[in-house]
Design a protein around this motif. Structure first.
Motif, PDB file in Angstrom:
ATOM      1  N   VAL A 126       0.954  -1.304   0.031  1.00 57.88           N
ATOM      2  CA  VAL A 126       0.032  -0.046   0.025  1.00 57.88           C
ATOM      3  C   VAL A 126       0.909   1.342   0.158  1.00 57.88           C
ATOM      4  N   GLN A 127       2.036   1.406   0.665  1.00 58.98           N
ATOM      5  CA  GLN A 127       3.095   2.294   0.626  1.00 58.98           C
ATOM      6  C   GLN A 127       3.820   2.481  -0.502  1.00 58.98           C
ATOM      7  N   ASN A 148      -8.631   5.456  -2.344  1.00 59.22           N
ATOM      8  CA  ASN A 148      -9.784   5.576  -1.505  1.00 59.22           C
ATOM      9  C   ASN A 148      -9.361   5.602  -0.016  1.00 59.22           C
ATOM     10  N   LYS A 149      -8.765   6.372   0.409  1.00 62.58           N
ATOM     11  CA  LYS A 149      -7.966   6.834   1.628  1.00 62.58           C
ATOM     12  C   LYS A 149      -8.041   8.228   2.038  1.00 62.58           C
ATOM     13  N   ASN A 150      -8.066   8.546   3.430  1.00 61.30           N
ATOM     14  CA  ASN A 150      -8.158   9.870   3.671  1.00 61.30           C
ATOM     15  C   ASN A 150      -6.740  10.470   3.149  1.00 61.30           C
ATOM     16  N   ILE A 151      -6.640  11.786   2.930  1.00 66.32           N
ATOM     17  CA  ILE A 151      -5.356  12.571   2.390  1.00 66.32           C
ATOM     18  C   ILE A 151      -4.371  12.576   3.716  1.00 66.32           C
ATOM     19  N   ASN A 152      -4.573  12.560   4.847  1.00 65.23           N
ATOM     20  CA  ASN A 152      -3.579  12.542   5.843  1.00 65.23           C
ATOM     21  C   ASN A 152      -3.073  11.009   5.854  1.00 65.23           C
ATOM     22  N   THR A 153      -3.857  10.031   5.573  1.00 63.50           N
ATOM     23  CA  THR A 153      -3.424   8.657   5.639  1.00 63.50           C
ATOM     24  C   THR A 153      -2.212   8.519   4.252  1.00 63.50           C
ATOM     25  N   VAL A 154      -2.853   9.212   3.366  1.00 62.71           N
ATOM     26  CA  VAL A 154      -1.834   9.067   2.302  1.00 62.71           C
ATOM     27  C   VAL A 154      -0.372   9.836   2.571  1.00 62.71           C
ATOM     28  N   ARG A 155      -0.620  10.880   3.075  1.00 65.31           N
ATOM     29  CA  ARG A 155       0.813  11.564   3.512  1.00 65.31           C
ATOM     30  C   ARG A 155       1.608  10.678   4.301  1.00 65.31           C
ATOM     31  N   THR A 156       0.961  10.025   5.171  1.00 66.60           N
ATOM     32  CA  THR A 156       1.622   9.184   6.255  1.00 66.60           C
ATOM     33  C   THR A 156       2.028   7.938   5.464  1.00 66.60           C
ATOM     34  N   LEU A 157       1.550   7.414   4.635  1.00 68.61           N
ATOM     35  CA  LEU A 157       1.997   6.179   3.854  1.00 68.61           C
ATOM     36  C   LEU A 157       3.313   6.630   3.036  1.00 68.61           C
ATOM     37  N   ARG A 159       5.455   9.183   3.403  1.00 67.29           N
ATOM     38  CA  ARG A 159       6.427   9.443   4.603  1.00 67.29           C
ATOM     39  C   ARG A 159       7.222   8.149   5.072  1.00 67.29           C
ATOM     40  N   ARG A 160       6.126   7.327   5.550  1.00 66.47           N
ATOM     41  CA  ARG A 160       6.846   6.011   5.673  1.00 66.47           C
ATOM     42  C   ARG A 160       7.740   5.243   4.684  1.00 66.47           C
ATOM     43  N   ARG A 162       9.210   6.561   2.117  1.00 70.38           N
ATOM     44  CA  ARG A 162      10.358   7.536   1.803  1.00 70.38           C
ATOM     45  C   ARG A 162      11.296   7.045   3.183  1.00 70.38           C
ATOM     46  N   GLN A 163      10.842   6.955   4.293  1.00 72.78           N
ATOM     47  CA  GLN A 163      11.810   6.772   5.431  1.00 72.78           C
ATOM     48  C   GLN A 163      12.485   5.385   5.339  1.00 72.78           C
ATOM     49  N   LEU A 164      11.443   4.504   4.772  1.00 73.69           N
ATOM     50  CA  LEU A 164      12.063   3.067   4.539  1.00 73.69           C
ATOM     51  C   LEU A 164      13.170   2.722   3.598  1.00 73.69           C
ATOM     52  N   LEU A 165      12.781   3.556   2.325  1.00 71.28           N
ATOM     53  CA  LEU A 165      13.758   3.512   1.223  1.00 71.28           C
ATOM     54  C   LEU A 165      15.142   4.231   1.618  1.00 71.28           C
ATOM     55  N   SER A 166      14.979   5.368   2.502  1.00 76.27           N
ATOM     56  CA  SER A 166      16.162   5.980   3.101  1.00 76.27           C
ATOM     57  C   SER A 166      17.210   5.112   3.841  1.00 76.27           C
ATOM     58  N   SER A 167      16.132   4.448   4.746  1.00 74.84           N
ATOM     59  CA  SER A 167      17.151   3.475   5.553  1.00 74.84           C
ATOM     60  C   SER A 167      17.912   2.549   4.805  1.00 74.84           C
TER      61      SER A 167
END
Lengths: 171, 131
Positions: A126-127, A148-157, A159-160, A162-167
């Motif tokens: 999903v991310q 079909n998700k809330n916009i804040n949920t999309v932002r969180t997905l 961000r997570r 990107r963090q995973l890829l950076s790590s």
């Protein structure tokens, strides 16, 4: 020649009838997005231009089979993805360290460049989907509607992801 | 960006120029060869009919219509028997090929005309790059 109010469907129809100069409208409309998409997934940015050209040429060759009821941009993205896959298959090699980058205690190592699709497989589906839509140029609002998700949920997905890829890259 | 767009269009037009030229050349060549072959074979067939005096069966058309209708089967049989079959088959094949190429060309004429016009316009575009 101006595009005016001609729809993409009409442009495709006219190209099929031999008025191939209308292809220029599609090129002008979509080149920047495809270029950004390809550049974001390439390690060697210099090759981006070639891949963009190949993408549009492949699309032109496939025009007779193209369903004119479809949107052009998603189809171009599919072609670009395939071009990137072929590119990585051909260039799945290694890059040497330059001598002037070596310092005391620095090993003379060769680092492998990975296939970005392989790295993306480690991101939860999903991310990954949300990140792919961002790279394809969709806004957060459009992504929230598509998924079909809330916009804040999309932002969180995103961000997570990107963090995973950076790590992963920093390892 | 403009440079990249121009490169894309250059490649597209180069590809289309080559494809259209080959297609046009191929059609002209195929039509010329098959039409010429059909003409030669027709000449040979006519000579065979003249030598065999086959055309004499058509003298019956000077008779009354009832006689003609009654003898039409015989006429057809005689002509068929005296015709060299292989030569006739080749002639039909060549004639059909020539007609098929011509029909295809006529059907796609509009599209090809537009393509050629687009290619010429692109090649002759002004230095500012307007298409």
């Amino acid at each position: 020649m101006e595009k005016g109010n001609i729809s993409e469907r009409e442009i495709i129809k006219r190209i099929r009838e031999g008025e191939i100069d209308h292809f220029a409208f599609l090129v002008k409309e979509h080149t920047s997005r495809i270029l950004n998409y390809i550049k974001s997934r390439l390690f060697v940015k210099d090759d981006a231009d070639d891949l963009v050209q190949n993408t549009f040429l492949s699309f032109y060759k496939a025009l007779d089979r193209f369903d004119e009821n479809r949107k052009v941009l998603p189809y171009l993205y599919e072609i670009a993805k395939n071009e990137l896959k072929m590119y990585y298959r051909q260039h799945k090699e290694t890059a040497p360290l330059y001598e002037d980058m070596q310092g005391e205690g620095f090993d003379d190592q060769v680092y492998a460049l990975g296939d970005i699709d392989e790295i993306m497989k480690e991101v939860p589906p999903v991310q990954r989907r949300a990140l792919e839509l961002v790279v394809e140029g969709y806004s957060y609002k459009e992504i929230s509607e598509k998924m079909n998700k809330n916009i804040n949920t999309v932002r969180t997905l995103i961000r997570r992801a990107r963090q995973l890829l950076s790590s992963k890259y920093s390892k | 960006m403009k440079n990249l767009e121009d490169k894309i269009l250059d490649r597209m037009y180069a590809m289309e120029t080559k494809k259209t030229s080959l297609s046009l050349f191929g059609k002209i060549l195929l039509f010329t060869v098959s039409a010429f072959l059909a003409y030669i074979l027709l000449q040979v067939l006519v000579e065979v009919f003249i030598e065999g005096n086959t055309f004499s069966v058509f003298e019956i058309f000077q008779d009354d219509i009832e006689v003609i209708i009654g003898q039409i089967g015989t006429i057809a049989y005689v002509v068929f028997e005296e015709t060299p079959k292989l030569l006739l088959a080749f002639f039909i094949a060549a004639a059909v090929a020539a007609c098929a190429v011509l029909l295809t060309f006529v059907r796609n004429f509009g599209k090809m005309r537009h393509k050629i016009a687009s290619i010429i316009r692109y090649r002759l575009r002004d230095t500012k790059g307007h298409v």
